[in-house]
Design a protein around this motif. Sequence first.
Motif, short mmCIF file in Angstrom:
data_model
loop_
_atom_site.label_atom_id
_atom_site.label_comp_id
_atom_site.label_asym_id
_atom_site.label_seq_id
_atom_site.Cartn_x
_atom_site.Cartn_y
_atom_site.Cartn_z
N ARG A 70 0.82 -1.22 0.00
CA ARG A 70 0.00 0.00 0.00
C ARG A 70 0.86 1.27 0.00
NH1 ARG A 70 -3.12 1.20 4.25
NH2 ARG A 70 -1.78 0.12 5.77
N PHE A 71 2.05 1.20 0.58
CA PHE A 71 2.92 2.37 0.69
C PHE A 71 4.17 2.15 -0.15
CE2 PHE A 71 1.64 3.87 5.27
CZ PHE A 71 0.30 3.83 4.91
N THR A 72 4.71 3.23 -0.69
CA THR A 72 6.03 3.20 -1.35
C THR A 72 6.85 4.38 -0.86
OG1 THR A 72 5.26 4.46 -3.27
CG2 THR A 72 5.15 2.05 -3.42
N ILE A 73 8.18 4.27 -1.02
CA ILE A 73 9.09 5.28 -0.48
C ILE A 73 10.07 5.70 -1.57
CG2 ILE A 73 10.53 3.43 0.54
CD1 ILE A 73 11.31 5.44 2.77
N PRO A 74 9.62 6.49 -2.55
CA PRO A 74 10.54 6.99 -3.57
C PRO A 74 11.44 8.10 -3.03
CG PRO A 74 8.30 7.72 -4.02
CD PRO A 74 8.25 6.93 -2.76
N ARG A 75 12.47 8.42 -3.81
CA ARG A 75 13.42 9.45 -3.40
C ARG A 75 13.75 10.32 -4.60
NH1 ARG A 75 18.25 6.16 -1.52
NH2 ARG A 75 19.29 8.16 -1.31
N ASP A 76 14.21 11.52 -4.32
CA ASP A 76 14.69 12.44 -5.34
C ASP A 76 15.95 13.09 -4.79
OD1 ASP A 76 15.24 14.50 -7.12
OD2 ASP A 76 13.14 15.01 -7.42
N ASN A 77 17.10 12.54 -5.16
CA ASN A 77 18.36 13.05 -4.60
C ASN A 77 18.60 14.50 -5.01
OD1 ASN A 77 18.71 10.55 -3.53
ND2 ASN A 77 20.78 10.25 -4.33
N ALA A 78 18.22 14.86 -6.23
CA ALA A 78 18.46 16.22 -6.70
C ALA A 78 17.72 17.24 -5.84
CB ALA A 78 18.04 16.34 -8.16
N ARG A 79 16.56 16.85 -5.32
CA ARG A 79 15.78 17.74 -4.47
C ARG A 79 16.01 17.46 -2.99
NH1 ARG A 79 9.83 16.91 -6.66
NH2 ARG A 79 9.35 18.22 -4.86
N ASN A 80 16.92 16.51 -2.70
CA ASN A 80 17.21 16.12 -1.31
C ASN A 80 15.92 15.80 -0.56
OD1 ASN A 80 19.45 15.52 0.22
ND2 ASN A 80 19.53 17.50 1.23
N THR A 81 15.07 15.01 -1.21
CA THR A 81 13.74 14.73 -0.68
C THR A 81 13.41 13.25 -0.81
OG1 THR A 81 12.96 16.94 -1.28
CG2 THR A 81 11.28 15.26 -0.92
N ILE A 82 12.79 12.70 0.21
CA ILE A 82 12.14 11.40 0.08
C ILE A 82 10.64 11.59 0.27
CG2 ILE A 82 14.15 10.11 0.89
CD1 ILE A 82 12.55 9.67 3.54
N PHE A 83 9.89 10.62 -0.19
CA PHE A 83 8.44 10.69 -0.15
C PHE A 83 7.89 9.44 0.52
CE2 PHE A 83 8.48 14.11 -3.25
CZ PHE A 83 9.64 13.86 -3.97
N LEU A 84 6.67 9.52 0.95
CA LEU A 84 5.93 8.34 1.36
C LEU A 84 4.59 8.40 0.65
CD1 LEU A 84 6.06 5.79 3.16
CD2 LEU A 84 4.74 7.08 4.86
N HIS A 85 4.45 7.57 -0.37
CA HIS A 85 3.19 7.50 -1.10
C HIS A 85 2.31 6.46 -0.42
CE1 HIS A 85 5.08 9.13 -5.08
NE2 HIS A 85 5.10 10.01 -4.09
N MET A 86 1.16 6.91 0.06
CA MET A 86 0.27 6.03 0.82
C MET A 86 -1.04 5.87 0.06
SD MET A 86 0.96 7.53 4.66
CE MET A 86 0.24 9.13 4.28
N SER A 87 -1.48 4.66 -0.13
CA SER A 87 -2.74 4.40 -0.80
C SER A 87 -3.55 3.38 0.00
CB SER A 87 -2.51 3.90 -2.23
OG SER A 87 -1.79 2.69 -2.21
N SER A 88 -4.81 3.23 -0.36
CA SER A 88 -5.71 2.32 0.36
C SER A 88 -5.62 2.53 1.86
CB SER A 88 -5.38 0.85 0.01
OG SER A 88 -5.47 0.64 -1.38
N LEU A 89 -5.67 3.79 2.25
CA LEU A 89 -5.49 4.12 3.66
C LEU A 89 -6.62 3.59 4.52
CD1 LEU A 89 -4.03 7.68 3.16
CD2 LEU A 89 -2.94 5.85 4.48
N LYS A 90 -6.25 3.21 5.74
CA LYS A 90 -7.18 2.63 6.70
C LYS A 90 -7.19 3.51 7.96
CE LYS A 90 -5.67 -1.97 5.19
NZ LYS A 90 -5.07 -3.26 5.64
N PRO A 91 -8.24 3.44 8.75
CA PRO A 91 -8.26 4.22 10.00
C PRO A 91 -7.07 3.91 10.90
CG PRO A 91 -10.46 3.44 9.48
CD PRO A 91 -9.54 2.81 8.47
N GLU A 92 -6.58 2.68 10.87
CA GLU A 92 -5.43 2.32 11.71
C GLU A 92 -4.11 2.93 11.21
OE1 GLU A 92 -7.70 0.24 10.38
OE2 GLU A 92 -6.78 -1.64 9.73
N ASP A 93 -4.13 3.58 10.05
CA ASP A 93 -2.94 4.31 9.59
C ASP A 93 -2.86 5.70 10.23
OD1 ASP A 93 -3.53 2.93 6.35
OD2 ASP A 93 -1.98 2.32 7.77
#
Length: 129
Positions: A70-93
């Motif tokens: 459900r989650f992925t963790i891409p990165r962008d070194n040029a922007r010195n940024t990581i992401f957390l893409h979250m889908s199918s979110l549940k109340p327990e998230d």
Amino acid sequence: QVQLAASGGGMVQPGGSLRLFCTASERTIATSNMGWLRQPPGKEREFVAAIGWAEKDSTIMYNARTVVGRFTIPRDNARNTIFLHMSSLKPEDTAVYYCAADPRRRRTPSSVASDYDYWGQGTQVTVSS
């Protein structure tokens, strides 16, 4: 001094998606293993996902019990940024989500909170109808 800034949290309905951002100072993303951890209300902080420091073929780890698929963790070194893409979110998230940096360049990024030296301020994610 390494500084991390997490953002992108908010309120979303169950089944929805959200994207978190973590921007780091200096070249932290390119030289550290980076992780996302979260703290649900009234509970201990728990591991979500982590990515290794290598720009190519980085090792990625997910909490197999709670977020894998459900989650992925891409990165962008040029922007010195990581992401957390979250889908199918549940109340327990629902939790405060933190990004963190481990500068030791472990072969496998850690799932243990105490292995991370630097932390962002946290961003609230609420999943509710």
